[in-house]
Design an enzyme around this catalytic site. Structure first.
Site, PDB file in Angstrom:
ATOM      1  N   TYR A 175      47.813  19.537  53.256  1.00 22.46           N
ATOM      2  CA  TYR A 175      47.263  20.850  53.625  1.00 22.46           C
ATOM      3  C   TYR A 175      47.660  21.915  52.607  1.00 22.46           C
ATOM      4  O   TYR A 175      46.823  22.662  52.095  1.00 22.46           O
ATOM      5  CB  TYR A 175      47.747  21.267  55.021  1.00 22.46           C
ATOM      6  CG  TYR A 175      47.564  22.750  55.269  1.00 22.46           C
ATOM      7  CD1 TYR A 175      46.315  23.265  55.590  1.00 22.46           C
ATOM      8  CD2 TYR A 175      48.644  23.639  55.133  1.00 22.46           C
ATOM      9  CE1 TYR A 175      46.142  24.637  55.780  1.00 22.46           C
ATOM     10  CE2 TYR A 175      48.474  24.998  55.318  1.00 22.46           C
ATOM     11  CZ  TYR A 175      47.219  25.491  55.647  1.00 22.46           C
ATOM     12  OH  TYR A 175      47.052  26.847  55.821  1.00 22.46           O
ATOM     13  N   LYS A 209      45.520  24.348  49.630  1.00 22.05           N
ATOM     14  CA  LYS A 209      45.607  25.799  49.401  1.00 22.05           C
ATOM     15  C   LYS A 209      45.944  26.086  47.936  1.00 22.05           C
ATOM     16  O   LYS A 209      45.358  26.966  47.304  1.00 22.05           O
ATOM     17  CB  LYS A 209      46.675  26.407  50.322  1.00 22.05           C
ATOM     18  CG  LYS A 209      46.298  26.390  51.784  1.00 22.05           C
ATOM     19  CD  LYS A 209      45.261  27.448  52.081  1.00 22.05           C
ATOM     20  CE  LYS A 209      44.388  27.128  53.246  1.00 22.05           C
ATOM     21  NZ  LYS A 209      43.300  28.060  53.467  1.00 22.05           N
ATOM     22  N   SER A 213      48.524  30.396  51.724  1.00 20.50           N
ATOM     23  CA  SER A 213      49.647  30.165  52.624  1.00 20.50           C
ATOM     24  C   SER A 213      50.949  30.109  51.849  1.00 20.50           C
ATOM     25  O   SER A 213      51.002  29.578  50.732  1.00 20.50           O
ATOM     26  CB  SER A 213      49.428  28.829  53.347  1.00 20.50           C
ATOM     27  OG  SER A 213      50.619  28.388  53.937  1.00 20.50           O
TER      28      SER A 213
HETATM   29  N1  LIG Z   1      47.734  30.425  61.241  1.00 19.43           N
HETATM   30  C1  LIG Z   1      48.661  30.353  60.300  1.00 19.43           C
HETATM   31  O1  LIG Z   1      49.856  30.258  60.595  1.00 19.43           O
HETATM   32  C2  LIG Z   1      48.271  30.407  58.844  1.00 19.43           C
HETATM   33  C3  LIG Z   1      49.285  30.539  57.878  1.00 19.43           C
HETATM   34  C4  LIG Z   1      48.923  30.593  56.525  1.00 19.43           C
HETATM   35  C5  LIG Z   1      47.579  30.516  56.161  1.00 19.43           C
HETATM   36  N2  LIG Z   1      46.618  30.380  57.121  1.00 19.43           N
HETATM   37  C6  LIG Z   1      45.214  30.283  56.706  1.00 19.43           C
HETATM   38  O2  LIG Z   1      44.469  31.261  57.402  1.00 19.43           O
HETATM   39  C7  LIG Z   1      43.139  30.805  57.598  1.00 19.43           C
HETATM   40  C8  LIG Z   1      42.740  30.997  59.052  1.00 19.43           C
HETATM   41  O3  LIG Z   1      43.635  30.260  59.870  1.00 19.43           O
HETATM   42  P1  LIG Z   1      43.646  30.416  61.461  1.00 19.43           P
HETATM   43  O4  LIG Z   1      45.048  30.305  61.910  1.00 19.43           O
HETATM   44  O5  LIG Z   1      42.835  31.594  61.869  1.00 19.43           O
HETATM   45  O6  LIG Z   1      42.904  29.070  61.894  1.00 19.43           O
HETATM   46  P2  LIG Z   1      41.688  28.849  62.902  1.00 19.43           P
HETATM   47  O7  LIG Z   1      41.519  27.377  63.043  1.00 19.43           O
HETATM   48  O8  LIG Z   1      41.863  29.663  64.119  1.00 19.43           O
HETATM   49  O9  LIG Z   1      40.474  29.459  62.072  1.00 19.43           O
HETATM   50  C9  LIG Z   1      39.735  28.745  61.127  1.00 19.43           C
HETATM   51  C10 LIG Z   1      38.278  29.028  61.406  1.00 19.43           C
HETATM   52  O10 LIG Z   1      37.484  28.397  60.397  1.00 19.43           O
HETATM   53  C11 LIG Z   1      36.388  27.753  61.028  1.00 19.43           C
HETATM   54  N3  LIG Z   1      35.990  26.664  60.130  1.00 19.43           N
HETATM   55  C12 LIG Z   1      36.732  25.606  59.719  1.00 19.43           C
HETATM   56  N4  LIG Z   1      36.041  24.845  58.868  1.00 19.43           N
HETATM   57  C13 LIG Z   1      34.829  25.441  58.703  1.00 19.43           C
HETATM   58  C14 LIG Z   1      33.674  25.138  57.925  1.00 19.43           C
HETATM   59  N5  LIG Z   1      33.613  24.045  57.139  1.00 19.43           N
HETATM   60  N6  LIG Z   1      32.612  25.966  57.999  1.00 19.43           N
HETATM   61  C15 LIG Z   1      32.663  27.074  58.790  1.00 19.43           C
HETATM   62  N7  LIG Z   1      33.714  27.409  59.538  1.00 19.43           N
HETATM   63  C16 LIG Z   1      34.798  26.601  59.503  1.00 19.43           C
HETATM   64  C17 LIG Z   1      36.914  27.313  62.385  1.00 19.43           C
HETATM   65  O11 LIG Z   1      35.896  27.102  63.354  1.00 19.43           O
HETATM   66  C18 LIG Z   1      37.811  28.478  62.748  1.00 19.43           C
HETATM   67  O12 LIG Z   1      37.102  29.476  63.439  1.00 19.43           O
HETATM   68  C19 LIG Z   1      43.114  29.353  57.135  1.00 19.43           C
HETATM   69  O13 LIG Z   1      42.542  29.298  55.839  1.00 19.43           O
HETATM   70  C20 LIG Z   1      44.572  28.963  57.080  1.00 19.43           C
HETATM   71  O14 LIG Z   1      44.811  27.974  56.102  1.00 19.43           O
HETATM   72  C21 LIG Z   1      46.935  30.325  58.458  1.00 19.43           C
END
Ligand SMILES: NC(=O)c1ccc[n+]([C@@H]2O[C@H](COP(=O)([O-])OP(=O)(O)OC[C@H]3O[C@@H](n4cnc5c(N)ncnc54)[C@H](O)[C@@H]3O)[C@@H](O)[C@H]2O)c1
Length: 307
Positions: free
Chosen positions: A141, A145, A117
């Protein structure tokens, strides 16, 4: 070619899985559905469970020999929750990632693409984030990362694996075929608020109009989630070339110029043909919509980002 996508039933992971399928890459999804949706994994190889479950990772590797790359998207992602419960966040995002990496490696899966991120960058006094800025994460958080990035860097340097950390800026939008997307009844992100105001007829409030940006409203480097997903496909396809000289690479995924809230409202009205009831409100707390300001001769990367 097959890839393992942890968190593949979530917003970004499911979109990456769709992009992989479209590119002829077979996604295998591991997700505990803690926030993900089963319907987002429908018709795909799907294993429901925890990323730290060694026997489950063994089973996936046995069922799908030759997984080329693991795309590690699974994480807890809510910044304020991480401030309230840091131990939970470090356990979920760092502790479990270590278990996952060890179990992947034991099964011969040693190419990793990590969902990082832009929040790992420290925002300077104006909230601007530059590509050259040091990693100074400002929330538990964001620190999870940064720590996983460091683990990947160290492990890559030791020859245990190779990794590409993709630092996402502000993912927005959905899969063009609507196979998945952000699905919140009461969204708090700006596009969701615009859609809510349009659908329900309420006001849309621009929080803060005195930021040092081109029009005073907050500015962020939004990236369409489909573009983000395409970047993952390229990273999979070019993994060996990208990591040939350096076994650990960091790549920023953003547009570089950003969009202000006012510009976003104008684009929304242009696309929908609607005129919204737009009001202006107090500047929001610094941790949430942080603006970006220019610095002579340097490329803008982003405003602040929630996760
Ligand atoms: N959405 C954003 O703005 C953003 C920005 C920067 C980075 N990210 C990163 O992108 C990635 C995905 O984010 P997102 O927005 O799709 O979030 P999200 O919550 O929609 O997706 C995360 C997924 O991981 C699964 N999960 C969580 N813990 C788990 C575990 N221990 N075992 C198995 N599955 C697990 C959840 O059920 C979910 O489906 C994350 O790593 C997040 O840090 C997101």
């Amino acid at each position: 070619m097959k890839v393992l996508i942890t968190g593949g039933a979530g917003f970004i992971g499911s979109t990456v899985a769709s992009a992989c399928l479209d590119a002829g890459i077979v996604p295998v999804i591991l997700d505990d559905l803690s926030t993900g949706r089963e319907s987002f994994a429908a018709g795909r190889h799907f294993y429901r469970g925890d990323i730290a479950d060694a026997s489950l990772v063994d089973r996936i590797a046995a069922d799908h020999p030759g997984i080329a790359v693991a795309i590690h998207c699974a994480a807890k992602i809510v910044v304020p929750d991480s401030v309230r419960a840091p131990l939970e966040y470090y356990q979920a995002n760092v502790g479990k990632s270590i278990e996952l990496l060890r179990n992947l490696r034991r099964n011969g899966i040693d190419r990793v693409i990590f969902s990082s991120s832009a929040s790992v960058y420290g925002a300077d006094d104006g909230g601007a984030v530059m590509e050259e800025d040091p990693v100074v994460p400002s929330s538990p958080y964001a620190r999870t990362k940064a720590i996983v990035e460091q683990i990947l860097a160290d492990s890559s340097a030791a020859g245990e694996l190779r990794a590409i950390a993709l630092r996402y800026f502000n993912p927005i939008g959905a899969d063009p075929q609507s196979r998945s997307g952000l699905a919140h009844r009461d969204p708090s992100h700006v596009l969701g608020l615009l859609i809510t105001a349009h659908r329900r007829g309420g006001a849309f409030t621009i929080t803060g109009v005195d930021w040092p940006t081109r029009d005073g409203s907050g500015l962020r480097d939004f990236i369409h989630v489909w573009d983000l997903a395409q970047a993952h496909v390229r990273a999979v396809e070019r993994f060996d070339a990208v990591t040939a000289d350096e076994p650990y690479r960091v790549i920023n995924l953003g547009g570089g110029t950003g969009t202000t809230v006012r510009e976003l409202v104008a684009a929304f009205e242009r696309v929908t043909g609607a005129t919204l009831d737009v009001r202006t409100g107090r500047t929001a707390p610094a941790m949430w919509p942080v603006p970006t300001r220019t610095r002579a001769g340097r490329r803008i990367c982003s405003g602040g980002m929630p996760s």
